[in-house]
Design a protein around this motif. Sequence first.
Motif, PDB file in Angstrom:
ATOM      1  N   PHE A  96       0.818  -1.201   0.000  1.00 53.87           N
ATOM      2  CA  PHE A  96       0.000   0.000   0.000  1.00 53.87           C
ATOM      3  C   PHE A  96       0.855   1.255   0.000  1.00 53.87           C
ATOM      4  CE2 PHE A  96      -2.723  -3.330   1.307  1.00 53.87           C
ATOM      5  CZ  PHE A  96      -3.988  -2.973   0.901  1.00 53.87           C
ATOM      6  N   SER A  98       0.464   3.893   1.729  1.00 48.78           N
ATOM      7  CA  SER A  98       0.752   4.316   3.103  1.00 48.78           C
ATOM      8  C   SER A  98       1.498   3.215   3.861  1.00 48.78           C
ATOM      9  CB  SER A  98      -0.558   4.615   3.823  1.00 48.78           C
ATOM     10  OG  SER A  98      -1.346   3.436   3.901  1.00 48.78           O
ATOM     11  N   ALA A 100       0.567   0.749   5.274  1.00 52.36           N
ATOM     12  CA  ALA A 100      -0.453   0.037   6.048  1.00 52.36           C
ATOM     13  C   ALA A 100       0.152  -1.038   6.937  1.00 52.36           C
ATOM     14  CB  ALA A 100      -1.521  -0.567   5.118  1.00 52.36           C
ATOM     15  N   LEU A 101       1.270  -0.735   7.586  1.00 54.20           N
ATOM     16  CA  LEU A 101       1.840  -1.685   8.545  1.00 54.20           C
ATOM     17  C   LEU A 101       0.970  -1.679   9.797  1.00 54.20           C
ATOM     18  CD1 LEU A 101       5.631  -0.849   8.229  1.00 54.20           C
ATOM     19  CD2 LEU A 101       4.332  -2.649   7.095  1.00 54.20           C
ATOM     20  N   PHE A 102       0.767  -2.846  10.399  1.00 53.13           N
ATOM     21  CA  PHE A 102      -0.076  -2.929  11.586  1.00 53.13           C
ATOM     22  C   PHE A 102       0.695  -2.362  12.771  1.00 53.13           C
ATOM     23  CE2 PHE A 102      -1.412  -6.806   9.072  1.00 53.13           C
ATOM     24  CZ  PHE A 102      -2.424  -6.123   8.422  1.00 53.13           C
TER      25      PHE A 102
ATOM     26  N   ASP B 206      -6.135   4.040  10.229  1.00 44.89           N
ATOM     27  CA  ASP B 206      -5.980   4.152   8.784  1.00 44.89           C
ATOM     28  C   ASP B 206      -6.790   3.023   8.123  1.00 44.89           C
ATOM     29  OD1 ASP B 206      -5.149   4.180   6.206  1.00 44.89           O
ATOM     30  OD2 ASP B 206      -3.025   3.836   6.625  1.00 44.89           O
ATOM     31  N   SER B 208      -6.683   1.773   5.316  1.00 40.88           N
ATOM     32  CA  SER B 208      -5.953   0.827   4.471  1.00 40.88           C
ATOM     33  C   SER B 208      -5.433  -0.365   5.285  1.00 40.88           C
ATOM     34  CB  SER B 208      -4.801   1.531   3.749  1.00 40.88           C
ATOM     35  OG  SER B 208      -3.847   1.985   4.660  1.00 40.88           O
ATOM     36  N   LEU B 209      -5.390  -0.226   6.640  1.00 44.31           N
ATOM     37  CA  LEU B 209      -4.965  -1.367   7.460  1.00 44.31           C
ATOM     38  C   LEU B 209      -5.919  -2.537   7.279  1.00 44.31           C
ATOM     39  CD1 LEU B 209      -3.988   0.331  10.832  1.00 44.31           C
ATOM     40  CD2 LEU B 209      -2.484  -0.461   9.014  1.00 44.31           C
ATOM     41  N   ALA B 212      -5.346  -4.055   3.976  1.00 46.08           N
ATOM     42  CA  ALA B 212      -4.124  -4.859   4.012  1.00 46.08           C
ATOM     43  C   ALA B 212      -4.401  -6.204   4.677  1.00 46.08           C
ATOM     44  CB  ALA B 212      -3.023  -4.107   4.761  1.00 46.08           C
ATOM     45  N   ILE B 227      -7.378  -6.480  13.814  1.00 45.29           N
ATOM     46  CA  ILE B 227      -6.853  -5.133  13.581  1.00 45.29           C
ATOM     47  C   ILE B 227      -7.687  -4.078  14.312  1.00 45.29           C
ATOM     48  CG2 ILE B 227      -6.174  -3.454  11.828  1.00 45.29           C
ATOM     49  CD1 ILE B 227      -4.683  -6.167  11.669  1.00 45.29           C
ATOM     50  N   LEU B 231      -6.613  -2.127  17.964  1.00 38.88           N
ATOM     51  CA  LEU B 231      -6.237  -0.726  17.804  1.00 38.88           C
ATOM     52  C   LEU B 231      -7.211   0.211  18.509  1.00 38.88           C
ATOM     53  CD1 LEU B 231      -4.919  -0.616  14.146  1.00 38.88           C
ATOM     54  CD2 LEU B 231      -3.626  -0.499  16.258  1.00 38.88           C
TER      55      LEU B 231
END
Lengths: 368, 312
Positions: A96, A98, A100-102, B206, B208-209, B212, B227, B231
């Motif tokens: 991604f 950004s 998008a790392l967790f 975010d 996009s997480l 992903a 996720i 979070l």
Amino acid sequence: MTDVTGFAPWDDPQATPLISYQNVTKTFGSFTAINDISLDIFPGEFFALLGPSGCGKTTLMRMLAGFEDASQGRITLAGQDLAGVPPNKRPVNMMFQSYALFPHMNVWDNIAFGLRRDGLAKDKVAARVEEMLRLVRLGKFAQRKPDQLSGGQKQRVALARSLAKAPKVLLLDEPLGALDKKLRQETQFELVDIQEKTGTTFLIVTHDQEEAMTVSTRIAVMDEGVIKQVATPPALYEQPNSRYVADFIGDVNLIEGTWINGSLVWSADQAPFDAQGTAGQGETVWLSLRPEKVAISKQEPDAINKVPGKVIDIAYLGNLSTYVVEIPGGQKIKAQAANARRLASRDITWNDTVWLSWTKTAGVVLTE
Amino acid sequence: MIRKPYLFPPYIWLILLFLTPFAIVFKVSLSDLAIAQPPYTPTLDLTEGWAGVRAMFEGFDFENYVWLFSGSWGSWDVASFVPIWVFDDALYYNAYTSSLKIAAITTIIALAVGYPMAYAIARAPRHLRPLLIMLIIIPFWSSFLIRVYAWIGILSNEGFLNMVLGWLGLPELRIINTNTAVYIGMVYVYLPFMILPIYAALDRMDGSLLEAAQDLGCSKIEAFWRITWPLSRPGVIAGCFLVFIPVIGEFIVPSLLGGSDTLMIGKTLYEEFYNNRDWPVASAVAVILLFVLIIPIVLFQRHQLKQQEAQL
């Protein structure tokens, strides 16, 4: 790269594409993001979708990942129709923009995330994660959280995570956009290196033409939901098929004229330009001329195409200088010359009258 | 201190409005009941000078605390291996445990109701979110007391709820003056404190997480648990403390909506002060309540600190 290795499955009628977009259209309400695109991408390619923001390149990629559905048309991956297959069931992984790392997992767990979802045995997960860490040279950072990494390190974790499941296709959404220029250039070569090592097909989305030129086997130049041209980087640069492509890839001079008897008539009182091209008699055409193919001299040269002009501006770029020369009729033409000699001994300066010249094959005649 | 003069206002605030009243309450809790004005002894007699001060301190004792805790280890509850503490007067002990229980259940209900609401707001179209948040906050603009009174109108036996049930031909409900009414009132009043921190945590996330996570093989539900939930946990914990802590000491809701059998420490405290007029014992109860509250607050701050350290 293409020319060096002889890798060119797109020229082989027998080759089967890995990814195939067939007459794909995507609309959001009344807005058409993708307009009837057909495109084949072959195994092992490093394929770039290039265009300004809003041209539909990201949508085209997201449809392959499964985040958007095609409104019309078909997308196949290795022969399988992807319609209705959810993102988690596609043999495609995405890196991604950004990253998008967790944020609540360390580097190791981030990379292991996809492997664990596949229910892989613990030791297999560990072996694969270690392999990925070695590939992106982040072994020492395995226990770090994403917040404790630099931009370049995050980018490499994202790459390792998306490669860990050994996808058939890796999608990269503006992968280097967040890095500074120097790091970006280094990482470009690293990406190519990793792509060759893993043999994975890469599909990259970028608005940076230099990045696309550096890394890819082929580039599709997009504009407003359509593909303008698909070609290898050298072909795209030397043989653009339209003013849009010529202008988007690198710097270009476009001289408008009429195509008469195999040459370009551009001015009533100047000699026509001789060029190779196919266009209808009397058709309006443009001569696309790269600045580095235009020679500049103080004396009138002995050349097929030449035109006098006045130096308006000089941009000194270190290794090169770009001269902006106004020719009769008022058009400004850029000519580029290598600074082989020291600056002090340069003989062309502002307001000098100079001659520009180029060969018959230097330019490309464009009809659209 | 001198080098950071901007720290003075909070210190002065704390000293004037927290430490001083606390010292007074603590002093009263060490005194004895007296038929006098004020209704306790000893009092400070400044005309006697130092001797007066000394006399006052000599009059102090921990009698009230001893009395509150007086009792004996009665026996072992064999089933749960817990020693049963037999109090001379179990009222206060029961009021504390009942308060803790009501606060815990209120917190759980508020979380169960508040999390989906916070989630829905955070996932709503961007232009709608300020409006939805506003709707959560608007009740704060009217008086707390009026809102609780409004619930009496809804829940009472001849109230709005039973009227509607009557029209629909359903049996009437007896809710007012029960613990159910207390829970309804508590959840209603404290729900915004649950929603806002959870919303803040979800809004920061975010999007996009989640893409992903799905891209790497999660279904949508799995992506939520792996996720979104972890979070949003800091927001959940903050929300739980923001509900739990004030509910323990809550006085208005149980006295207006609760019945005679609703036992909460705030109500007990009020009755001790105004009906029993035993200020010293009431003060001792208040001091103990403060310590009961301090434990979760300290736990909460520890958690916050850990969160911050984890992010560095």
